[in-house]
Design an enzyme around this catalytic site. Structure first.
Site, PDB file in Angstrom:
ATOM      1  N   CYS A   1       1.014  -1.050   0.078  1.00  0.00           N
ATOM      2  CA  CYS A   1      -0.108   0.102  -0.022  1.00  0.00           C
ATOM      3  C   CYS A   1       0.919   1.353   0.038  1.00  0.00           C
ATOM      4  O   CYS A   1       1.765   1.323   0.842  1.00  0.00           O
ATOM      5  CB  CYS A   1      -0.972   0.127   1.247  1.00  0.00           C
ATOM      6  SG  CYS A   1      -1.701   1.382   1.569  1.00  0.00           S
ATOM      7  N   GLU A   2       0.752   2.122  -1.121  1.00  0.00           N
ATOM      8  CA  GLU A   2       1.318   3.389  -0.978  1.00  0.00           C
ATOM      9  C   GLU A   2       1.200   4.435  -0.032  1.00  0.00           C
ATOM     10  O   GLU A   2       2.152   5.080   0.342  1.00  0.00           O
ATOM     11  CB  GLU A   2       1.365   3.963  -2.420  1.00  0.00           C
ATOM     12  CG  GLU A   2       0.101   4.631  -2.650  1.00  0.00           C
ATOM     13  CD  GLU A   2      -0.167   5.270  -3.995  1.00  0.00           C
ATOM     14  OE1 GLU A   2      -0.741   6.175  -4.075  1.00  0.00           O
ATOM     15  OE2 GLU A   2       0.486   4.856  -4.796  1.00  0.00           O
ATOM     16  N   HIS A   3       0.212   4.179   0.945  1.00  0.00           N
ATOM     17  CA  HIS A   3      -0.184   5.053   1.916  1.00  0.00           C
ATOM     18  C   HIS A   3       0.791   4.746   3.295  1.00  0.00           C
ATOM     19  O   HIS A   3       1.218   5.459   3.817  1.00  0.00           O
ATOM     20  CB  HIS A   3      -1.569   5.030   2.172  1.00  0.00           C
ATOM     21  CG  HIS A   3      -2.551   5.771   1.311  1.00  0.00           C
ATOM     22  ND1 HIS A   3      -4.014   5.228   0.976  1.00  0.00           N
ATOM     23  CD2 HIS A   3      -2.045   6.537   0.074  1.00  0.00           C
ATOM     24  CE1 HIS A   3      -4.303   5.947  -0.012  1.00  0.00           C
ATOM     25  NE2 HIS A   3      -3.206   6.818  -0.432  1.00  0.00           N
ATOM     26  N   HIS A   4       0.986   3.449   3.449  1.00  0.00           N
ATOM     27  CA  HIS A   4       1.657   3.172   4.681  1.00  0.00           C
ATOM     28  C   HIS A   4       2.682   2.126   4.531  1.00  0.00           C
ATOM     29  O   HIS A   4       3.401   1.716   5.448  1.00  0.00           O
ATOM     30  CB  HIS A   4       0.721   2.433   5.571  1.00  0.00           C
ATOM     31  CG  HIS A   4      -0.573   3.175   6.014  1.00  0.00           C
ATOM     32  ND1 HIS A   4      -1.781   3.160   5.439  1.00  0.00           N
ATOM     33  CD2 HIS A   4      -0.787   4.140   7.055  1.00  0.00           C
ATOM     34  CE1 HIS A   4      -2.522   3.968   5.868  1.00  0.00           C
ATOM     35  NE2 HIS A   4      -2.006   4.884   7.160  1.00  0.00           N
TER      36      HIS A   4
ATOM     37  N   GLN B   1      -5.103  -0.842  -4.091  1.00  0.00           N
ATOM     38  CA  GLN B   1      -5.900  -1.864  -4.923  1.00  0.00           C
ATOM     39  C   GLN B   1      -6.893  -1.568  -5.944  1.00  0.00           C
ATOM     40  O   GLN B   1      -6.749  -2.106  -6.871  1.00  0.00           O
ATOM     41  CB  GLN B   1      -6.839  -2.562  -3.607  1.00  0.00           C
ATOM     42  CG  GLN B   1      -7.369  -4.004  -4.322  1.00  0.00           C
ATOM     43  CD  GLN B   1      -8.309  -4.625  -3.231  1.00  0.00           C
ATOM     44  OE1 GLN B   1      -7.542  -4.753  -2.053  1.00  0.00           O
ATOM     45  NE2 GLN B   1      -9.027  -5.237  -3.507  1.00  0.00           N
TER      46      GLN B   1
ATOM     47  N   HIS C   1      -5.797  -6.047   3.936  1.00  0.00           N
ATOM     48  CA  HIS C   1      -4.675  -5.080   3.972  1.00  0.00           C
ATOM     49  C   HIS C   1      -4.091  -4.655   5.609  1.00  0.00           C
ATOM     50  O   HIS C   1      -5.029  -4.691   6.440  1.00  0.00           O
ATOM     51  CB  HIS C   1      -5.273  -3.572   3.688  1.00  0.00           C
ATOM     52  CG  HIS C   1      -5.775  -3.425   2.149  1.00  0.00           C
ATOM     53  ND1 HIS C   1      -4.932  -2.579   1.258  1.00  0.00           N
ATOM     54  CD2 HIS C   1      -6.604  -4.013   1.465  1.00  0.00           C
ATOM     55  CE1 HIS C   1      -5.453  -2.758   0.149  1.00  0.00           C
ATOM     56  NE2 HIS C   1      -6.495  -3.691   0.110  1.00  0.00           N
TER      57      HIS C   1
ATOM     58  N   CYS D   1      -2.552  -2.520   6.589  1.00  0.00           N
ATOM     59  CA  CYS D   1      -2.766  -1.208   7.256  1.00  0.00           C
ATOM     60  C   CYS D   1      -4.114  -0.820   7.959  1.00  0.00           C
ATOM     61  O   CYS D   1      -4.377  -0.138   8.610  1.00  0.00           O
ATOM     62  CB  CYS D   1      -2.545  -0.012   6.333  1.00  0.00           C
ATOM     63  SG  CYS D   1      -3.644  -0.329   4.618  1.00  0.00           S
TER      64      CYS D   1
END
Length: 206
Positions: free
Chosen positions: A95-98, A137, A165, A167
């Protein structure tokens, strides 16, 4: 918009490869993280951790340095006009956020045009190439579907991804077992509800 962001978008549009992986820079960042959480990166158990993490990230983002379209090579001398489905393709992405992993299954269906089909392993490689990048995703699902639709030019494409996920399961709301389902539907699958329903029943009916 910054020059750096604009350059990245232009590279993606032109199909250029990402910059080479810098293992030393990643390792330096990992050492800072260890120090930031109050650890000693020089203690015995952590001496090789920055190197290991750098190598892991290089592996998990290897798809950034691959052209996914290269996997779309029709089988010569083989023709098939009915729906093709490859389901339960295992995927793991970040996941590019976390920078936390999400893991699950990818299901790909397409309806050949003029009998053009792919080797089933090519669909797995297509999914793997896009998964091995920093991802969302939703975007991952669309990238697989759009690339297959554009390169093979079938009558229709459907891609469904089910993933868990980290996260969401290990932090934040902490809900283990929660699954995110995304889909991308193109061509004949979008136009004909009966064909779409048939594909979904074959995918879901494990």
């Amino acid at each position: 918009m910054s020059t750096k962001v604009t350059d990245i978008k232009r590279k993606k549009q032109k199909g250029q490869q990402a910059s080479p992986v810098d293992l030393d820079r990643i390792a330096s960042g990992v050492r800072l993280i260890l120090e930031g959480i109050g650890e000693d990166p020089n203690r015995e158990g952590l001496l090789d951790t920055p190197k290991r993490v750098a190598e892991m990230y290089a592996e998990l983002t290897a798809g950034m340095h691959e052209n996914a379209a290269e996997h779309i090579v029709p089988l010569s001398g083989n023709k098939h006009d009915e729906m093709v489905i490859v389901k339960d393709i295992s995927i793991a992405s970040l996941c590019e956020h976390h920078l936390a992993p999400f893991v699950g299954k990818c299901h790909i269906a397409y309806i050949p045009k003029n009998g053009k089909i792919l080797g089933v392993s090519k669909l797995a490689r297509l999914a793997e190439t896009f998964a091995r990048r920093l991802q969302l995703q939703e975007r991952l699902t669309s990238e697989i579907a759009n690339t297959l639709f554009e390169q093979l030019q079938p009558l229709g494409v459907m891609v469904v991804i089910e993933a868990e996920h980290a996260c969401m399961t290990l932090r934040g709301v902490k809900k283990p077992g929660a699954t995110t389902v995304t889909s991308a539907v193109l061509g004949g699958f979008r136009k004909d509800p009966r064909t779409r329903a048939e594909a979904m029943s074959l995918i879901v009916g494990r």
